[in-house]
Write a protein that holds these residues in place. Structure first.
Motif, PDB file in Angstrom:
ATOM      1  N   ILE A  79       0.838  -1.202   0.000  1.00 40.30           N
ATOM      2  CA  ILE A  79       0.000   0.000   0.000  1.00 40.30           C
ATOM      3  C   ILE A  79       0.873   1.251   0.000  1.00 40.30           C
ATOM      4  O   ILE A  79       0.643   2.190  -0.755  1.00 40.30           O
ATOM      5  CB  ILE A  79      -0.955  -0.005   1.208  1.00 40.30           C
ATOM      6  CG1 ILE A  79      -2.070  -0.996   0.956  1.00 40.30           C
ATOM      7  CG2 ILE A  79      -1.538   1.381   1.470  1.00 40.30           C
ATOM      8  CD1 ILE A  79      -2.964  -1.203   2.143  1.00 40.30           C
ATOM      9  N   ASP A  82       2.613   1.730  -3.303  1.00 38.44           N
ATOM     10  CA  ASP A  82       1.675   2.178  -4.339  1.00 38.44           C
ATOM     11  C   ASP A  82       1.144   3.585  -4.087  1.00 38.44           C
ATOM     12  O   ASP A  82       0.412   4.128  -4.911  1.00 38.44           O
ATOM     13  CB  ASP A  82       0.479   1.214  -4.425  1.00 38.44           C
ATOM     14  CG  ASP A  82       0.860  -0.151  -4.957  1.00 38.44           C
ATOM     15  OD1 ASP A  82       1.933  -0.280  -5.582  1.00 38.44           O
ATOM     16  OD2 ASP A  82       0.078  -1.107  -4.741  1.00 38.44           O
ATOM     17  N   LEU A  84      -1.010   4.408  -1.773  1.00 36.99           N
ATOM     18  CA  LEU A  84      -2.415   4.349  -1.396  1.00 36.99           C
ATOM     19  C   LEU A  84      -2.605   4.703   0.069  1.00 36.99           C
ATOM     20  O   LEU A  84      -1.676   4.650   0.865  1.00 36.99           O
ATOM     21  CB  LEU A  84      -2.969   2.942  -1.664  1.00 36.99           C
ATOM     22  CG  LEU A  84      -2.888   2.460  -3.107  1.00 36.99           C
ATOM     23  CD1 LEU A  84      -3.410   1.036  -3.217  1.00 36.99           C
ATOM     24  CD2 LEU A  84      -3.648   3.380  -4.038  1.00 36.99           C
ATOM     25  N   GLU A  85      -3.833   5.056   0.403  1.00 35.07           N
ATOM     26  CA  GLU A  85      -4.195   5.391   1.780  1.00 35.07           C
ATOM     27  C   GLU A  85      -5.219   4.386   2.279  1.00 35.07           C
ATOM     28  O   GLU A  85      -6.277   4.228   1.656  1.00 35.07           O
ATOM     29  CB  GLU A  85      -4.819   6.794   1.840  1.00 35.07           C
ATOM     30  CG  GLU A  85      -3.919   7.888   1.325  1.00 35.07           C
ATOM     31  CD  GLU A  85      -4.650   9.229   1.172  1.00 35.07           C
ATOM     32  OE1 GLU A  85      -5.904   9.235   1.113  1.00 35.07           O
ATOM     33  OE2 GLU A  85      -3.950  10.241   1.094  1.00 35.07           O
ATOM     34  N   ASP A  87      -8.337   2.992   4.030  1.00 34.30           N
ATOM     35  CA  ASP A  87      -9.589   3.547   4.517  1.00 34.30           C
ATOM     36  C   ASP A  87      -9.693   3.180   5.999  1.00 34.30           C
ATOM     37  O   ASP A  87      -9.412   2.037   6.370  1.00 34.30           O
ATOM     38  CB  ASP A  87     -10.765   2.955   3.731  1.00 34.30           C
ATOM     39  CG  ASP A  87     -12.055   3.688   4.019  1.00 34.30           C
ATOM     40  OD1 ASP A  87     -12.365   4.626   3.264  1.00 34.30           O
ATOM     41  OD2 ASP A  87     -12.736   3.322   5.001  1.00 34.30           O
ATOM     42  N   ALA A 106      -7.825   0.170   0.483  1.00 36.44           N
ATOM     43  CA  ALA A 106      -6.959   1.348   0.388  1.00 36.44           C
ATOM     44  C   ALA A 106      -7.242   2.048  -0.941  1.00 36.44           C
ATOM     45  O   ALA A 106      -7.512   1.385  -1.948  1.00 36.44           O
ATOM     46  CB  ALA A 106      -5.496   0.946   0.482  1.00 36.44           C
ATOM     47  N   PHE A 107      -7.190   3.359  -0.911  1.00 38.12           N
ATOM     48  CA  PHE A 107      -7.499   4.168  -2.092  1.00 38.12           C
ATOM     49  C   PHE A 107      -6.335   5.091  -2.435  1.00 38.12           C
ATOM     50  O   PHE A 107      -5.573   5.494  -1.550  1.00 38.12           O
ATOM     51  CB  PHE A 107      -8.731   5.050  -1.827  1.00 38.12           C
ATOM     52  CG  PHE A 107     -10.002   4.296  -1.624  1.00 38.12           C
ATOM     53  CD1 PHE A 107     -10.740   3.866  -2.717  1.00 38.12           C
ATOM     54  CD2 PHE A 107     -10.476   4.036  -0.350  1.00 38.12           C
ATOM     55  CE1 PHE A 107     -11.933   3.176  -2.533  1.00 38.12           C
ATOM     56  CE2 PHE A 107     -11.669   3.353  -0.160  1.00 38.12           C
ATOM     57  CZ  PHE A 107     -12.396   2.922  -1.245  1.00 38.12           C
ATOM     58  N   ALA A 108      -6.268   5.460  -3.698  1.00 39.74           N
ATOM     59  CA  ALA A 108      -5.340   6.514  -4.118  1.00 39.74           C
ATOM     60  C   ALA A 108      -5.828   7.825  -3.507  1.00 39.74           C
ATOM     61  O   ALA A 108      -7.043   8.017  -3.322  1.00 39.74           O
ATOM     62  CB  ALA A 108      -5.298   6.612  -5.638  1.00 39.74           C
ATOM     63  N   ARG A 116     -15.213   6.682  -3.068  1.00 41.07           N
ATOM     64  CA  ARG A 116     -14.838   5.752  -1.995  1.00 41.07           C
ATOM     65  C   ARG A 116     -16.097   5.129  -1.376  1.00 41.07           C
ATOM     66  O   ARG A 116     -16.158   3.933  -1.136  1.00 41.07           O
ATOM     67  CB  ARG A 116     -14.018   6.462  -0.919  1.00 41.07           C
ATOM     68  CG  ARG A 116     -12.655   6.908  -1.397  1.00 41.07           C
ATOM     69  CD  ARG A 116     -11.923   7.704  -0.337  1.00 41.07           C
ATOM     70  NE  ARG A 116     -10.693   8.249  -0.868  1.00 41.07           N
ATOM     71  CZ  ARG A 116      -9.529   8.247  -0.242  1.00 41.07           C
ATOM     72  NH1 ARG A 116      -9.442   7.739   0.974  1.00 41.07           N
ATOM     73  NH2 ARG A 116      -8.465   8.753  -0.801  1.00 41.07           N
TER      74      ARG A 116
END
Length: 131
Positions: A79, A82, A84-85, A87, A106-108, A116
């Motif tokens: 993560i 990449d 990403l964060e 959630d 995990a999201f950008a 989201r």
């Protein structure tokens, strides 16, 4: 620059191994040192301000949670690599009063909150449909 004898996957595997080793053998005393001046949740109290029996019980419970935590180090390293964060909310589905599935996502950073929410709702619906 010369060719390296390792790949990005090798670096990530080693980072995950070291990440896990930091918690795999957590020293009981270090847990106490780490929490003594920390605040408890949203209160103005600190762990070290608890009566000694309560502090020792909390220290033991925290240590127990650490040493029994699942090894998500490869996931955490990937993560971060990449960008990403994670959630903060997990999707949890229960069966017979116990969690049977837990999904972390995990999201950008540029994924909008509404997107989201849509993803989390779709995943939640998929879990309900499949369990």
């Amino acid at each position: 620059m010369t060719d390296q004898p390792y790949t990005q996957a090798d670096l990530m595997a080693e980072a995950a191994r070291q990440h896990y080793s930091l918690t795999d053998d957590a020293e009981y005393g270090c847990v106490g040192e780490s929490i003594v001046d920390r605040g408890i949740g949203d209160t103005s109290e600190t762990w070290g301000g608890l009566p000694r029996p309560d502090y020792e019980a909390a220290q033991a419970a925290i240590h127990d949670l650490i040493i029994h935590a699942a090894d998500l180090s490869p996931w955490a390293v990937a993560i971060g690599a990449d960008g990403l964060e994670p959630d903060p909310d997990a999707l949890v589905r229960e069966h017979a009063g116990r969690p049977s599935v837990r999904v972390h996502v995990a999201f950008a950073p540029d994924v909008l909150p509404v997107a989201r929410e849509d993803v989390m709702r779709a995943l939640s619906d998929a879990l309900l449909d499949s369990l």
